[in-house]
Scaffold this motif. Structure first.
Motif, PDB file in Angstrom:
ATOM      1  N   TYR A 186       0.788  -1.234   0.000  1.00 50.42           N
ATOM      2  CA  TYR A 186       0.000   0.000   0.000  1.00 50.42           C
ATOM      3  C   TYR A 186       0.819   1.281   0.000  1.00 50.42           C
ATOM      4  O   TYR A 186       0.279   2.340  -0.316  1.00 50.42           O
TER       5      TYR A 186
ATOM      6  N   GLU B 176       2.156   6.272   2.799  1.00 53.18           N
ATOM      7  CA  GLU B 176       1.075   7.245   2.974  1.00 53.18           C
ATOM      8  C   GLU B 176      -0.261   6.559   3.234  1.00 53.18           C
ATOM      9  O   GLU B 176      -1.014   6.956   4.132  1.00 53.18           O
ATOM     10  N   THR B 177      -0.567   5.528   2.487  1.00 54.39           N
ATOM     11  CA  THR B 177      -1.829   4.808   2.678  1.00 54.39           C
ATOM     12  C   THR B 177      -1.853   4.099   4.023  1.00 54.39           C
ATOM     13  O   THR B 177      -2.881   4.072   4.701  1.00 54.39           O
ATOM     14  N   CYS B 178      -0.723   3.538   4.427  1.00 55.44           N
ATOM     15  CA  CYS B 178      -0.652   2.888   5.739  1.00 55.44           C
ATOM     16  C   CYS B 178      -0.898   3.894   6.861  1.00 55.44           C
ATOM     17  O   CYS B 178      -1.602   3.591   7.833  1.00 55.44           O
TER      18      CYS B 178
ATOM     19  N   MET C 236      -2.686   6.576   6.583  1.00 60.11           N
ATOM     20  CA  MET C 236      -4.118   6.889   6.533  1.00 60.11           C
ATOM     21  C   MET C 236      -4.923   5.804   7.242  1.00 60.11           C
ATOM     22  O   MET C 236      -5.907   6.105   7.926  1.00 60.11           O
TER      23      MET C 236
ATOM     24  N   GLU D 269      -8.190  -1.241   3.679  1.00 65.95           N
ATOM     25  CA  GLU D 269      -9.032  -0.386   2.842  1.00 65.95           C
ATOM     26  C   GLU D 269     -10.193   0.210   3.632  1.00 65.95           C
ATOM     27  O   GLU D 269     -10.576   1.359   3.403  1.00 65.95           O
TER      28      GLU D 269
ATOM     29  N   VAL E 291      -8.746   3.088   5.654  1.00 62.14           N
ATOM     30  CA  VAL E 291      -8.426   4.216   4.768  1.00 62.14           C
ATOM     31  C   VAL E 291      -9.710   4.947   4.388  1.00 62.14           C
ATOM     32  O   VAL E 291      -9.763   6.188   4.414  1.00 62.14           O
ATOM     33  N   GLU E 292     -10.755   4.204   4.046  1.00 61.50           N
ATOM     34  CA  GLU E 292     -12.042   4.832   3.723  1.00 61.50           C
ATOM     35  C   GLU E 292     -12.585   5.608   4.919  1.00 61.50           C
ATOM     36  O   GLU E 292     -13.158   6.677   4.760  1.00 61.50           O
TER      37      GLU E 292
ATOM     38  N   GLN F 186     -10.782   8.857   5.048  1.00 63.24           N
ATOM     39  CA  GLN F 186     -11.187   9.758   3.973  1.00 63.24           C
ATOM     40  C   GLN F 186     -12.612  10.283   4.139  1.00 63.24           C
ATOM     41  O   GLN F 186     -12.941  11.344   3.632  1.00 63.24           O
TER      42      GLN F 186
END
Length: 127
Positions: free
Chosen positions: A66, A69-71, A73, A108, A111-112, A115
């Motif tokens: 991932y 940055e995604t981790c 998040m 995921e 992360v969602e 966001q």
């Protein structure tokens, strides 16, 4: 391995594949990246845990698949969930590295969550 009280079961199926993928990722991701994500998790969630080999492998897998940055998040997403921060019927926090990065679906979802929730806002979504 058999002990007096129980017999250890061998790892099978999805668990074996996940274990092998994590071990492989450990050799492909710089230790500094894993340590940086671990410290980010500790600071964000107020943890005083140690970086074990198992956690190192889990974080390496997450970074490899991932990116940093995604981790980050995903960790922040966990921190924004009332349920995962202990505001649930059991008053138990569900914010471990093992949970956040258990599989792609969990990463995921967090992360969602990050966001979809504005800073300072949380909700009691019981996932």
């Amino acid at each position: 391995m058999e002990t007096l009280f129980h017999q250890e079961k061998p790892i099978k199926g999805k668990r074996l594949a996940r274990s092998n993928a994590r071990k492989s990722a450990s050799n492909q991701v710089p230790r500094e990246d894993v340590e940086r994500l671990f410290e980010f998790w500790r600071a964000t969630l107020g943890k005083k845990a140690l970086l074990s080999d198992e956690r190192r492998a889990i974080l390496a897998w997450a970074i490899l698949n991932y990116g940093m940055e995604t981790c980050e998040m995903a960790v922040k997403g966990c921190s924004l969930s009332d349920w995962h921060m202990g505001r649930n019927p059991n008053n138990v926090r569900y914010d471990s590295i093992e949970l956040i990065f258990r599989n792609s679906e969990k990463v995921e979802w967090f992360v969602e969550k990050f966001q979809s929730v504005s800073p300072g806002q949380t909700d009691g979504d019981p996932f």
